[in-house]
Scaffold this active site. Sequence first.
Site, PDB file in Angstrom:
ATOM      1  N   CYS A 162       0.861  -1.180   0.000  1.00 12.28           N
ATOM      2  CA  CYS A 162       0.000   0.000   0.000  1.00 12.28           C
ATOM      3  C   CYS A 162       0.898   1.230   0.000  1.00 12.28           C
ATOM      4  O   CYS A 162       2.113   1.115  -0.125  1.00 12.28           O
ATOM      5  CB  CYS A 162      -1.001  -0.003   1.149  1.00 12.28           C
ATOM      6  SG  CYS A 162      -0.334   0.274   2.785  1.00 12.28           S
TER       7      CYS A 162
ATOM      8  N   CYS B  38      -4.483  -0.773  -1.951  1.00 11.69           N
ATOM      9  CA  CYS B  38      -5.008   0.580  -2.174  1.00 11.69           C
ATOM     10  C   CYS B  38      -4.783   0.943  -3.630  1.00 11.69           C
ATOM     11  O   CYS B  38      -3.865   0.440  -4.274  1.00 11.69           O
ATOM     12  CB  CYS B  38      -4.374   1.596  -1.230  1.00 11.69           C
ATOM     13  SG  CYS B  38      -2.679   2.075  -1.603  1.00 11.69           S
TER      14      CYS B  38
ATOM     15  N   CYS C  90       2.777   1.342  -8.483  1.00 15.12           N
ATOM     16  CA  CYS C  90       3.714   0.226  -8.381  1.00 15.12           C
ATOM     17  C   CYS C  90       4.403   0.002  -9.715  1.00 15.12           C
ATOM     18  O   CYS C  90       3.746  -0.159 -10.740  1.00 15.12           O
ATOM     19  CB  CYS C  90       3.000  -1.046  -7.943  1.00 15.12           C
ATOM     20  SG  CYS C  90       4.152  -2.405  -7.641  1.00 15.12           S
TER      21      CYS C  90
END
Length: 143
Positions: free
Chosen positions: A10, A82, A89
């Site tokens: 997250c 999230c 990412c």
Amino acid sequence: MTKKRVLVLCTGNSARSQMGEGLLQAEAGERFEVFSAGIRPGSVRPEAIAVMKEIGIDISSHRSKSLDEFSGQAFDYLVTVCDNARDECPVFPAGAERIHWSFEDPAAVEGSEAERLSAFRRIRDGIHARVKAFLRDRAATGR
């Protein structure tokens, strides 16, 4: 049998991913090696520690970790909890199955301690349900 490796991610590695790591480890520690990290790590929220303790899982020794700490490591699953982490990412880790569970940030809830803890419990319980479904699916498919 080699344990499957899971990274729960997250934004801050302060609540959602910490709870996900603790829940997955508690539910399937013998089958999985579980880690958590954040895009921009902060510190583990006391509310996350408290609501996990309520269900018998101690994450008080956890620390927030940067995604960079896991650079170059192989994982079987990358679970983002999230939307921000999913969107930010990088293409990492190579070969990992990417899974996204969208949960609001309980740390963003303002109000009394009771209201904040209620938000953390709700998110914990939602993550717990997803962890159980994840494990059922993996057991059914042999993955």
